[in-house]
Design a protein around this motif. Structure first.
Motif, short mmCIF file in Angstrom:
data_model
loop_
_atom_site.label_atom_id
_atom_site.label_comp_id
_atom_site.label_asym_id
_atom_site.label_seq_id
_atom_site.Cartn_x
_atom_site.Cartn_y
_atom_site.Cartn_z
N ALA A 58 3.60 -4.79 3.59
CA ALA A 58 3.03 -3.34 2.70
C ALA A 58 1.77 -2.69 3.05
CB ALA A 58 3.03 -4.20 0.99
N THR A 59 0.84 -3.80 3.25
CA THR A 59 -0.58 -3.22 3.75
C THR A 59 -0.48 -2.62 5.17
OG1 THR A 59 -1.67 -5.14 3.03
CG2 THR A 59 -2.83 -4.08 4.61
N GLN A 60 0.38 -2.89 5.98
CA GLN A 60 0.54 -2.09 7.41
C GLN A 60 1.20 -0.77 7.14
OE1 GLN A 60 -0.20 -2.93 10.39
NE2 GLN A 60 -0.35 -5.20 10.33
N LYS A 61 1.94 -0.64 6.12
CA LYS A 61 2.55 0.64 5.57
C LYS A 61 1.57 1.48 4.97
CE LYS A 61 5.86 3.61 4.62
NZ LYS A 61 5.05 4.75 3.91
N VAL A 62 0.64 0.80 4.34
CA VAL A 62 -0.34 1.58 3.72
C VAL A 62 -1.45 2.01 4.94
CG1 VAL A 62 -2.68 1.35 2.13
CG2 VAL A 62 -0.31 0.23 1.58
N ARG A 63 -1.73 1.21 5.96
CA ARG A 63 -2.39 1.71 7.07
C ARG A 63 -2.01 2.90 7.69
NH1 ARG A 63 -2.56 1.36 12.05
NH2 ARG A 63 -0.65 0.13 12.20
N GLU A 64 -0.52 2.87 7.82
CA GLU A 64 0.18 4.08 8.58
C GLU A 64 0.01 5.28 7.96
OE1 GLU A 64 4.13 2.82 9.08
OE2 GLU A 64 3.50 1.04 10.65
N ASP A 65 0.14 5.18 6.44
CA ASP A 65 -0.05 6.35 5.60
C ASP A 65 -1.38 7.06 5.46
OD1 ASP A 65 2.40 6.14 4.93
OD2 ASP A 65 2.35 5.16 3.19
N VAL A 66 -2.57 5.76 5.44
CA VAL A 66 -3.84 6.43 5.50
C VAL A 66 -4.38 6.95 7.03
CG1 VAL A 66 -6.16 5.57 5.54
CG2 VAL A 66 -4.39 4.73 3.75
N SER A 67 -3.58 6.48 8.07
CA SER A 67 -4.08 6.79 9.33
C SER A 67 -3.49 8.36 9.59
CB SER A 67 -3.44 6.17 10.18
OG SER A 67 -1.99 6.34 10.32
N VAL A 68 -2.63 8.87 8.73
CA VAL A 68 -2.11 10.27 8.83
C VAL A 68 -2.94 11.38 7.78
CG1 VAL A 68 0.17 9.70 9.88
CG2 VAL A 68 -0.07 9.83 7.36
N GLY A 69 -4.03 10.67 6.75
CA GLY A 69 -4.59 11.62 6.00
C GLY A 69 -4.36 11.07 4.55
N LEU A 70 -3.46 10.45 4.16
CA LEU A 70 -3.34 10.07 2.74
C LEU A 70 -4.43 9.16 2.24
CD1 LEU A 70 -0.81 11.11 0.93
CD2 LEU A 70 0.11 8.61 1.27
N GLN A 71 -4.72 9.70 1.07
CA GLN A 71 -5.40 8.78 0.24
C GLN A 71 -5.12 7.13 0.03
OE1 GLN A 71 -6.78 10.97 -3.24
NE2 GLN A 71 -8.81 11.22 -2.38
N LEU A 72 -6.17 6.38 -0.01
CA LEU A 72 -5.76 4.84 -0.04
C LEU A 72 -4.86 4.58 -1.25
CD1 LEU A 72 -5.88 2.05 0.89
CD2 LEU A 72 -8.18 1.66 -0.12
N ASN A 73 -5.61 5.26 -2.33
CA ASN A 73 -5.02 5.03 -3.80
C ASN A 73 -3.34 5.53 -3.72
OD1 ASN A 73 -5.00 7.47 -5.57
ND2 ASN A 73 -6.51 7.28 -4.29
N LEU A 74 -3.36 6.47 -2.82
CA LEU A 74 -1.85 6.95 -3.09
C LEU A 74 -0.90 6.35 -1.98
CD1 LEU A 74 -2.80 10.89 -2.87
CD2 LEU A 74 -1.98 9.58 -4.93
N ALA A 75 -1.57 5.74 -1.07
CA ALA A 75 -0.51 5.09 0.03
C ALA A 75 -0.25 3.69 -0.70
CB ALA A 75 -1.58 4.70 1.29
N MET A 76 -1.31 3.16 -1.57
CA MET A 76 -0.89 1.85 -2.26
C MET A 76 0.14 2.14 -2.95
SD MET A 76 -4.83 0.55 -2.53
CE MET A 76 -4.58 -0.84 -3.73
N ARG A 77 0.12 3.52 -3.62
CA ARG A 77 1.21 3.65 -4.93
C ARG A 77 2.60 3.81 -4.29
NH1 ARG A 77 0.12 5.63 -10.01
NH2 ARG A 77 -1.94 6.30 -9.31
N GLN A 78 2.66 4.16 -3.09
CA GLN A 78 3.92 4.47 -2.51
C GLN A 78 4.56 3.10 -2.24
OE1 GLN A 78 5.04 7.42 -2.07
NE2 GLN A 78 3.07 8.19 -3.10
N VAL A 79 3.98 1.94 -1.93
CA VAL A 79 4.48 0.89 -1.54
C VAL A 79 5.25 0.00 -2.55
CG1 VAL A 79 3.11 0.34 0.81
CG2 VAL A 79 2.51 -0.70 -1.48
N ASN A 80 4.76 0.40 -3.88
CA ASN A 80 5.44 0.03 -5.10
C ASN A 80 5.12 -1.65 -5.45
OD1 ASN A 80 6.49 0.30 -7.85
ND2 ASN A 80 8.52 -0.13 -7.21
N LEU A 81 4.02 -2.11 -4.97
CA LEU A 81 3.74 -3.59 -4.84
C LEU A 81 2.62 -4.07 -5.58
CD1 LEU A 81 4.88 -6.14 -3.97
CD2 LEU A 81 3.53 -5.88 -2.00
N PHE A 82 1.50 -3.06 -5.61
CA PHE A 82 0.07 -3.46 -6.11
C PHE A 82 0.20 -3.03 -7.72
CE2 PHE A 82 -0.65 -2.57 -1.57
CZ PHE A 82 -1.33 -3.89 -1.39
N PRO A 83 -0.81 -3.83 -8.25
CA PRO A 83 -0.68 -3.66 -9.74
C PRO A 83 -1.28 -2.19 -10.10
CG PRO A 83 -1.41 -5.88 -9.27
CD PRO A 83 -1.37 -5.16 -7.99
#
Length: 416
Positions: free
Chosen positions: A319-344
């Motif tokens: 999930a963190t690797q997926k967040v990193r990929e999204d952040v690397s293309v310009g997505l905000q960290l909180n939005l990238a974390m929301r996409q993986v549907n795992l973090f509280p």
């Protein structure tokens, strides 16, 4: 006349492995002394001792025996203590090489002492501390090395080392809580199984010989226990081999197959109570690790790559690797974390506040502290819940066999 410049290759620096030597000698007063010293050769040991006014009588390679080697493993707790000591000495203004010498002098673990001496030799030879530590990847992981490198670049190595020391101590405390939650019930159940096996192999056959003299049919429950006893006595070696083989196979599959490890981690996360503890533990590690790497000046994308392996769970790793990929293309960290549907949702909201206010590291630290406290509370509650449950399991196993053995005696007494 033009002269061609001759290019010479820089000398290749070869790292010589340090060896631990046991020495004996006498000081200027004739007093017999002995000790251990790590060096590249026996000659260097003698030279160092002579400078201290010691007349060397013997120097031998220190080869510890089998039992000493088994106790010389460098644990994560050793690294945490080493980091705290190094941070304290640097904060006090002690030079780096001298700090290593002082730390090595107080170590009892020969493997740890050899490693510290090796790092000291590399630093003394001109290597950066991060470069010297990177030669020991088992003890100093990528996260540790990257933080030290960032501290060296920013000129705040002592501050970074204190941060890393606190991080290591917190992680070890958290691991201890998880191990406590897992070890206690496993150990008690294992003892119950061993006691049951001893009863089936040694005690039940004695009762069976007694029952044959009754000349009456045994109760169905007693017959089941006797049948289990006969099976254990006849095939105990197959059962033992099967259990050991299953454990070894499970551990091997866990290490070699990522798909199997992913399946196990997913199943653990779905367990009642324990799954919640593992969820909160992974979230706490994620938040704290990301906070200290970001605070040390590591770029967010690079920090996320380091954080992925520190969560302790493959599901959160991916999930963190997926967040990193999204952040690397310009997505905000909180939005990238929301996409993986795992973090509280609380962690996502605190991350969003931290990004907006420019205090991401502070908000992540607060989230880590909250979930670490949740783990502490859950472990305490689990221990309180498991104690009566385990007593019921042990009572059912052992007490059931005892009752089964005495049922024929009670039946015979009622007939008489």
């Amino acid at each position: 006349m033009a002269t061609a410049a001759i290019k010479t290759k820089p000398p290749v620096r070869t790292s010589v492995k340090l060896q631990t030597y046991a020495w004996k000698g006498k000081d200027r007063r004739g007093k017999v002394l002995s000790g251990e010293e790590s060096a590249k050769s026996e000659a260097l040991v003698k030279s160092a001792l002579r400078k201290q006014g010691i007349t060397v009588t013997s120097v031998k390679t220190n080869n510890p025996g089998l039992f000493k080697r088994s106790g010389s493993r460098i644990s994560a707790r050793d690294i945490a203590v080493f980091t705290r000591q190094l941070a304290t000495m640097m904060r006090a203004g002690v030079p780096l090489v001298q700090s290593f010498e002082m730390i090595a002098g107080g170590l009892k673990n020969p493997t740890m002492k050899t490693m510290v001496d090796s790092v000291r030799a590399d630093v003394e030879g001109g290597s950066a501390l991060s470069e010297a530590l990177s030669k020991h990847p088992v003890q100093f992981d990528e996260l540790f090395v990257n933080l030290v490198r960032a501290g060296e670049s920013a000129g705040v190595l002592d501050t970074v080392l204190e941060t890393v020391a606190a991080y290591k101590e917190n992680m070890e405390t958290l691991k201890g809580k998880i191990k406590k939650a897992l070890f206690y019930p496993a150990a008690v159940i294992a003892v119950a199984i061993i006691v049951s096996a001893v009863i089936l192999i040694y005690v039940v056959p004695q009762f069976e010989a007694l029952f044959k003299g009754f000349g009456a049919d045994l109760p169905a429950f007693t017959q089941m226990i006797v049948a289990a006893s006969r099976f254990m006595v006849s095939y105990w070696f197959l059962i033992l081999f099967g259990v050991v083989g299953a454990v070894v196979g499970f551990v091997a599959a866990l290490k070699r197959s990522r798909n199997f490890a992913r399946l196990v981690d997913r199943m653990l996360l779905r367990l009642p109570i324990l799954g919640e503890i593992l969820h909160n533990s992974a979230v706490a590690r994620y938040c704290r690790t990301l906070a200290i790497t970001f605070r040390a000046g590591v770029p967010l994308v690079e920090a996320l790559e380091t954080v992925a392996g520190a969560t302790g769970n493959i599901i959160y790793d991916e999930a963190t690797q997926k967040v990193r990929e999204d952040v690397s293309v310009g997505l905000q960290l909180n939005l990238a974390m929301r996409q993986v549907n795992l973090f509280p949702i609380m962690v996502i909201q605190m991350t969003a506040i931290g990004e907006e206010s420019g205090a991401l590291d502070t908000m992540l630290i607060k989230a880590a502290e909250f979930y670490e406290q949740e783990v502490n509370n859950a472990v305490d509650a689990l221990s309180s819940l498991l104690e009566p449950l385990i007593m019921v399991i042990i009572g059912t196993l052992v007490g059931g066999m005892v009752v089964g053995m005495y049922l024929p005696i009670f039946k015979l007494a009622s007939v008489v």
